[in-house]
Each structure stands twice: as structure tokens, then as C-alpha cells.
Scaffold this active site. Structure first.
Site, PDB file in Angstrom:
ATOM      1  N   LYS A  34       0.854  -1.210   0.000  1.00 26.43           N
ATOM      2  CA  LYS A  34       0.000   0.000   0.000  1.00 26.43           C
ATOM      3  C   LYS A  34       0.880   1.248   0.000  1.00 26.43           C
ATOM      4  O   LYS A  34       0.648   2.185  -0.768  1.00 26.43           O
ATOM      5  CB  LYS A  34      -0.876   0.009   1.241  1.00 26.43           C
ATOM      6  N   ASN A  35       1.922   1.249   0.861  1.00 23.00           N
ATOM      7  CA  ASN A  35       2.714   2.461   1.026  1.00 23.00           C
ATOM      8  C   ASN A  35       3.733   2.686  -0.082  1.00 23.00           C
ATOM      9  O   ASN A  35       4.410   3.704  -0.100  1.00 23.00           O
ATOM     10  CB  ASN A  35       3.376   2.468   2.409  1.00 23.00           C
ATOM     11  N   ARG A 104      -4.251  10.998   3.741  1.00 19.48           N
ATOM     12  CA  ARG A 104      -3.075  11.860   3.986  1.00 19.48           C
ATOM     13  C   ARG A 104      -2.069  11.738   2.845  1.00 19.48           C
ATOM     14  O   ARG A 104      -1.419  12.716   2.453  1.00 19.48           O
ATOM     15  CB  ARG A 104      -2.462  11.397   5.292  1.00 19.48           C
ATOM     16  N   CYS A 128      -4.457  12.414  12.130  1.00 18.70           N
ATOM     17  CA  CYS A 128      -5.335  11.247  12.046  1.00 18.70           C
ATOM     18  C   CYS A 128      -5.304  10.564  13.410  1.00 18.70           C
ATOM     19  O   CYS A 128      -4.801  11.105  14.384  1.00 18.70           O
ATOM     20  CB  CYS A 128      -4.863  10.307  10.949  1.00 18.70           C
ATOM     21  N   ARG A 133       0.626  14.352  12.639  1.00 19.66           N
ATOM     22  CA  ARG A 133       1.128  14.175  11.264  1.00 19.66           C
ATOM     23  C   ARG A 133       1.496  15.505  10.600  1.00 19.66           C
ATOM     24  O   ARG A 133       0.964  15.872   9.555  1.00 19.66           O
ATOM     25  CB  ARG A 133       0.098  13.428  10.411  1.00 19.66           C
ATOM     26  N   ASP A 320       4.510   0.247  12.036  1.00 21.08           N
ATOM     27  CA  ASP A 320       3.250  -0.331  11.538  1.00 21.08           C
ATOM     28  C   ASP A 320       3.023  -1.755  12.034  1.00 21.08           C
ATOM     29  O   ASP A 320       1.924  -2.283  11.869  1.00 21.08           O
ATOM     30  CB  ASP A 320       3.216  -0.309  10.005  1.00 21.08           C
ATOM     31  N   ARG A 412      -8.707  -0.032   4.563  1.00 22.28           N
ATOM     32  CA  ARG A 412      -7.772   0.937   3.965  1.00 22.28           C
ATOM     33  C   ARG A 412      -6.450   0.256   3.633  1.00 22.28           C
ATOM     34  O   ARG A 412      -5.786   0.628   2.678  1.00 22.28           O
ATOM     35  CB  ARG A 412      -7.483   2.077   4.943  1.00 22.28           C
TER      36      ARG A 412
HETATM   37  C1  EPZ Z   1       4.525   6.746   6.178  1.00 24.94           C
HETATM   38  O1  EPZ Z   1       3.803   7.804   6.801  1.00 24.94           O
HETATM   39  C2  EPZ Z   1       3.534   5.603   6.048  1.00 24.94           C
HETATM   40  N1  EPZ Z   1       2.408   6.008   5.211  1.00 24.94           N
HETATM   41  C3  EPZ Z   1       3.029   5.196   7.438  1.00 24.94           C
HETATM   42  O2  EPZ Z   1       2.165   4.075   7.268  1.00 24.94           O
HETATM   43  C4  EPZ Z   1       4.241   4.770   8.270  1.00 24.94           C
HETATM   44  O3  EPZ Z   1       3.796   4.431   9.572  1.00 24.94           O
HETATM   45  C5  EPZ Z   1       5.233   5.937   8.343  1.00 24.94           C
HETATM   46  O4  EPZ Z   1       5.621   6.314   7.003  1.00 24.94           O
HETATM   47  C6  EPZ Z   1       6.496   5.570   9.111  1.00 24.94           C
HETATM   48  O5  EPZ Z   1       7.108   4.472   8.532  1.00 24.94           O
HETATM   49  C7  EPZ Z   1       2.553   6.040   3.862  1.00 24.94           C
HETATM   50  O6  EPZ Z   1       3.613   5.769   3.336  1.00 24.94           O
HETATM   51  C8  EPZ Z   1       1.338   6.413   3.071  1.00 24.94           C
HETATM   52  P1  EPZ Z   1       6.736   9.980   8.437  1.00 24.94           P
HETATM   53  P2  EPZ Z   1       4.462   9.288   6.864  1.00 24.94           P
HETATM   54  O7  EPZ Z   1       6.693  11.235   7.667  1.00 24.94           O
HETATM   55  O8  EPZ Z   1       5.209   9.558   5.635  1.00 24.94           O
HETATM   56  C9  EPZ Z   1       6.934  13.184  11.891  1.00 24.94           C
HETATM   57  C10 EPZ Z   1       0.289   2.744   7.748  1.00 24.94           C
HETATM   58  O9  EPZ Z   1      -0.210   2.267   8.782  1.00 24.94           O
HETATM   59  N2  EPZ Z   1       6.962  14.183  10.801  1.00 24.94           N
HETATM   60  O10 EPZ Z   1       7.937   9.093   8.335  1.00 24.94           O
HETATM   61  O11 EPZ Z   1       3.402  10.241   7.267  1.00 24.94           O
HETATM   62  C11 EPZ Z   1       5.556  12.540  12.027  1.00 24.94           C
HETATM   63  O12 EPZ Z   1       4.718  13.319  12.853  1.00 24.94           O
HETATM   64  C12 EPZ Z   1       0.795   4.167   7.732  1.00 24.94           C
HETATM   65  O13 EPZ Z   1       0.413   2.113   6.664  1.00 24.94           O
HETATM   66  C13 EPZ Z   1       7.185  15.508  11.112  1.00 24.94           C
HETATM   67  O14 EPZ Z   1       7.355  15.862  12.272  1.00 24.94           O
HETATM   68  O15 EPZ Z   1       5.470   9.079   8.091  1.00 24.94           O
HETATM   69  C14 EPZ Z   1       5.852  11.219  12.656  1.00 24.94           C
HETATM   70  O16 EPZ Z   1       5.968  11.402  14.057  1.00 24.94           O
HETATM   71  C15 EPZ Z   1       0.653   4.852   9.074  1.00 24.94           C
HETATM   72  N3  EPZ Z   1       7.185  16.439  10.120  1.00 24.94           N
HETATM   73  C16 EPZ Z   1       7.217  10.860  12.084  1.00 24.94           C
HETATM   74  O17 EPZ Z   1       7.770  12.066  11.547  1.00 24.94           O
HETATM   75  C17 EPZ Z   1       6.980  16.098   8.817  1.00 24.94           C
HETATM   76  O18 EPZ Z   1       7.004  16.986   7.933  1.00 24.94           O
HETATM   77  C18 EPZ Z   1       7.155   9.823  10.994  1.00 24.94           C
HETATM   78  O19 EPZ Z   1       6.420  10.353   9.949  1.00 24.94           O
HETATM   79  C19 EPZ Z   1       6.748  14.732   8.513  1.00 24.94           C
HETATM   80  C20 EPZ Z   1       6.748  13.794   9.521  1.00 24.94           C
END
Ligand code: EPZ
Length: 458
Positions: A34-35, A104, A128, A133, A320, A412
């Protein structure tokens, strides 16, 4: 008083009924990731040529992303697990709030839109169930590439200054190895003028999968899988045919399903290098795992003992799989400690597992789990995608029947989740229809203190 229209109120949302004390046997086929699929769909906007994406799972998130692309003038057709995308008609459209808020990952479009059209307008993706996020790293990266990014009334507007034709290369250092921010900056930089570097970049397999697709489209990217990426901008990108990698999180979920029900299972395709830490932890807690042929794993659980995990960015233990693994630790021998370091609100499954008899003490983002002999089936509610999967796994092993709501979350991220489980011995029914009752107001009946509930045909 005039007649009052009956208020139809569903008293039961769609739910799963899961029979407990289940043992599984056979082979589970893993779908495309998915991701990966979501960001690969966004990357197709970077070219005017046709793109074919294979191994794309059937999930509501994918459907929503497809609808978002269509709203932007993209032609997209699906045949089995392939998407045929014609991005020629891309136009600058303000994406509808309700679609962006329901997905998102739609924010991934901002980089390609900016790089291709010179401007983009996207509603701020909300938080979410698992956290706020924020997207500050995405915005910081786009500004570093020369974009003017403004947020007004929850709409993000990004434009390339009129005196420039393209984004300008930059050296970017991420404060956190954000998957999404790495992918947004990466896609925008492929068409920028000059060579961009991203340091402290995310190393997740899905980021590597995106890089592979971009390189096939003609992008010049080095450092895939490392925390430093170098992108030499090109004038244009071409179409391609690309297959998404297998979903390592789905694979991990089913491996844990085998472990929690003490069942032998064969799971694949799965690329072991994408799950190394998870496989190590499953072996550490008492499972034998062997690769019986390329990308096909057999898991044989023995006595399951408590182990500790702390979620980390790849190649660490994936956030995850934290919830499914906690379900496993709930009936392990001994006490385990699980710490969630990535998201601030990803412990909703704790309360549902406690309802089932788990012994868990939660202190902010760290849970201490004292394994119990057996869980008991209950009426449960999934709060987010992975928590819902976790309580389904727990229900498979629990004594008695469980009912689980929150299927909108499950659908989802897991393709045909209960169908796959039933194919290997589970007994799970999806109760779509709900008993809807017409609650006729007391006024109409003239009896102000009694409401007659009429049961209509279900
Ligand atoms: C991706 O989300 C995945 N989603 C998530 O999968 C996964 O849990 C996550 O990466 C971590 O591996 C998709 O790829 C669609 P991040 P993403 O940006 O990109 C902080 C699932 O269950 N952050 O690595 O949103 C954020 O708040 C989903 O399949 C900032 O602070 O994850 C979080 O604490 C859930 N500022 C951490 O980084 C930013 O600009 C990780 O977020 C961006 C992120």
C-alpha cells in the site's frame, strides 16, 4: 404536531465476527505494498507519458488516490491489480477537502504538481488517529528547492517564482528521516535545475521502490537505501511500467497471525531484507523461520516468550507492526516492553487488548506487557488501521467469539483480510448489514415518554 419523519438510526456498524481458539494452516499470498502504491501513483504525475503500475492492491486508500488523480484530469483505469495511468491531461485543480482529509497520502501530489505545472494547491492534510502528522519537513524541503509555499485558510499554495522555469537544486538535511518528506522532496527534485542532496533521508523499502520507478522514468538518483540521496535534475521524465514491491507490513501481520495462533504458515512473496528486524524478533521470541524458496517464508512457532521492541525508522522495527506484535506479546511467557517512538498516539489497541484480559501497563509511549495464559473474545473497536489488525489477530487466539468494529480502518490497508485468513482455517464473518431501527418520535405517537422502536426488515 405535524408528522415527524422517522429517524433511521443504525445501531450496529459493519463488523467482523471472529471465532477464537483458531489454528491456521496453508499459504498466504501477500499483495502489493500500500505504502508503495500510493506514492507510485503520485509519481506518475511527473510525466506526460503513460504509466502502468502492476501489483497494486485493492484497497480503499488506493481508490481514494485514484479519485484524487481523476479530479486533477488524469485518466486512470484498473484491470485486476494493474493501473493504467495517462497523466497527459493534468490540470491545476484544488483538491477537494473531504478526499484529502480521508487520505493523507494525497499530499504526495504536491511535489509532482509543482514540478510539472509550476504550482499546486492542496488542503492541509489533517492529523489522524495516530498523531498530528505535521508536514513541516515537506514544506521546508520545497522552500529549499525555491518554491514559494504559503498556507492560508488551511490551503497550501506552492508556486515556482515567475522568474524561474523550474525548481532549483538544494542541499537539504531532514531533522527526522520522514518517509513522506523524503518522497515529496525526491519527486520534486527529479525535475529541478541542478543536483539536489537529501541528508537524513528515509531508507524504507517503499522509498527505494519509488526511486526504482523514478530511475526507470529517466531520473538520475544515487544512494537508494542509504540516508543520503543525490538527485541530478532532468528536463523531463518518461512513462514506464513498474511493479510495486510486496507489502512487508501485510507479510509481518500474517507471520504474527501464525505466531499468535501457534500455527505453521507459509507466507509470500516477501523480501526478507525488508523485514529483517521483525524476522529476528519473531525468532527471538520462539519462532523458527526458513526461506523455503526465494521470497517464500515458512514460520513454525514453538513456545512464545516475551521480547522487547522499540519502533524505529527503517531498518529498525517498523511502527506499523507495533500493534500486531503487542497482540502476540499479550500471551507470551514473561514480561515484555514495547516503546513507540515514531507516532505520539499509536497505542489505542492497548485498551482493547486489556478488555480481552491482557495485562498491560501503559506509560505514555511505553507499554509493559505481562503475558497471560489466554485472552477472551469480546466486543471490540479498532481505532486505526494497524490497531484493528492487531485485535483481529488477538481474537483469532482468544477463547470464544469476538465482534470487531472499525472495518473502515482495516479495508484501507489490508486487501481481503478476513478472506485470506478464512482461506487458511479462520472462521470470520463480515456482517455488512446492520439492524437499522426506525425510531419514531414520541411526538408522532402522542406519547411523550415512550418511543416505539420499529424493527424494519434487516
Ligand atoms: C509513512 O507515513 C507511512 N504512510 C506510514 O504508514 C508509516 O507508519 C510511516 O511512514 C512511518 O514508517 C505512507 O507511506 C502512506 P513519516 P508518513 O513522515 O510519511 C513526523 C500505515 O499504517 N513528521 O515518516 O506520514 C511525524 O509526525 C501508515 O500504513 C514531522 O514531524 O510518516 C511522525 O511522528 C501509518 N514532520 C514521524 O515524523 C513532517 O514533515 C514519521 O512520519 C513529517 C513527519
Amino acid at each position: 404536531m405535524g408528522s415527524v419523519a422517522p429517524i433511521s438510526k443504525a445501531i450496529k456498524t459493519p463488523h467482523l465476527e471472529v471465532e477464537g481458539s483458531c489454528s491456521l494452516t496453508g499459504r498466504i499470498k501477500i499483495s502489493g505494498a500500500k505504502n508503495s502504491a500510493l506514492v507510485l501513483m503520485a509519481a506518475s504525475l511527473l510525466t506526460k507519458d503513460k504509466v502502468r503500475l502492476n501489483n497494486i492492491p485493492s484497497l480503499t486508500d488506493i481508490d481514494v488516490m485514484g479519485e484524487i488523480l481523476i479530479r486533477m484530469g488524469i485518466e486512470i483505469n484498473r484491470d485486476d491489480n494493474s493501473l493504467f495511468i495517462n497523466p497527459k491531461g493534468l490540470r491545476d485543480a484544488l483538491l477537494p477537502n473531504e478526499l484529502v482529509h480521508s487520505l493523507r497520502a494525497s499530499f504526495f501530489c504536491i511535489g509532482p504538481l509543482l514540478a510539472r505545472l509550476g504550482k499546486a494547491k492542496i488542503p492541509l492534510p489533517g492529523g489522524c488517529q495516530i498523531g498530528l502528522r505535521p508536514i513541516d519537513e515537506h514544506i521546508k524541503g520545497l522552500r529549499a528547492l525555491g518554491a514559494i509555499v504559503e498556507i492560508d485558510e488551511n490551503i497550501i499554495s506552492a508556486t515556482i517564482p515567475s522568474n524561474k522555469k523550474r525548481l532549483q537544486a538544494a542541499n537539504i538535511v531532514l531533522d527526522f528521516p520522514s518517509v513522506g518528506a523524503t518522497e515529496t522532496i525526491l519527486m520534486a527534485a527529479t525535475l529541478a535545475d541542478g543536483t539536489t542532496t537529501i541528508e537524513n533521508a528515509a531508507r524504507e523499502p517503499e522509498v527505494q521502490d519509488l526511486i526504482e520507478m523514478l530511475v526507470m522514468m529517466g531520473a538520475q538518483i544515487k544512494g537508494s537505501g542509504s540516508s543520503k540521496l543525490t538527485i541530478k535534475g532532468v528536463e523531463k521524465l518518461n512513462g514506464c511500467i513498474h511493479s510495486a514491491i510486496p507489502d512487508r507490513i501485510e507479510a509481518g501481520t500474517f507471520l504474527i497471525a501464525a505466531a499468535i495462533t501457534r500455527s505453521q504458515l507459509v507466507v509470500g512473496p516477501v523480501i526478507p531484507a525488508h523485514l529483517e528486524v521483525v524476522l529476528n524478533k519473531l525468532q527471538e521470541c520462539g519462532c523458527l523461520i526458513e526461506e523455503i524458496e526465494k521470497n517464500l517464508l515458512r514460520i513454525i512457532p514453538t513456545q512464545i516468550k516475551a521480547v522487547n521492541i522499540k519502533t524505529k525508522p527503517f531498518p529498525g522495527f517498523p511502527t506499523d507492526l507495533q500493534a500486531p506484535f503487542m497482540a502476540l506479546m499479550s500471551t507470551a511467557n514473561g514480561t515484555s516492553e514495547i516503546t513507540e517512538t515514531i507516532f505520539e498516539n499509536r497505542m489505542q489497541h492497548v485498551y482493547e487488548l486489556i478488555k480481552m484480559g491482557a495485562s498491560i501497563n501503559l506509560n505514555e509511549r511505553t507499554a509493559q506487557i505481562q503475558g497471560v495464559e489466554e485472552l477472551t473474545g469480546k466486543s471490540l473497536m479498532g481505532g486505526d488501521l494497524r490497531s484493528t489488525a492487531a485485535i483481529v489477530l488477538a481474537s483469532l487466539a482468544a477463547k470464544g467469539l469476538s465482534t470487531i468494529e472499525g472495518l473502515n480502518h482495516l479495508d484501507r490497508g489490508y486487501e481481503s483480510f478476513e478472506t485470506k485468513l478464512n482461506s487458511i482455517g479462520a472462521t470470520i464473518s463480515r456482517i455488512e448489514s446492520h439492524t437499522s431501527q426506525n425510531i419514531v418520535s414520541a411526538c408522532e405517537l402522542g406519547t411523550h415518554n415512550k418511543v416505539v422502536i420499529k424493527q424494519n426488515a434487516a
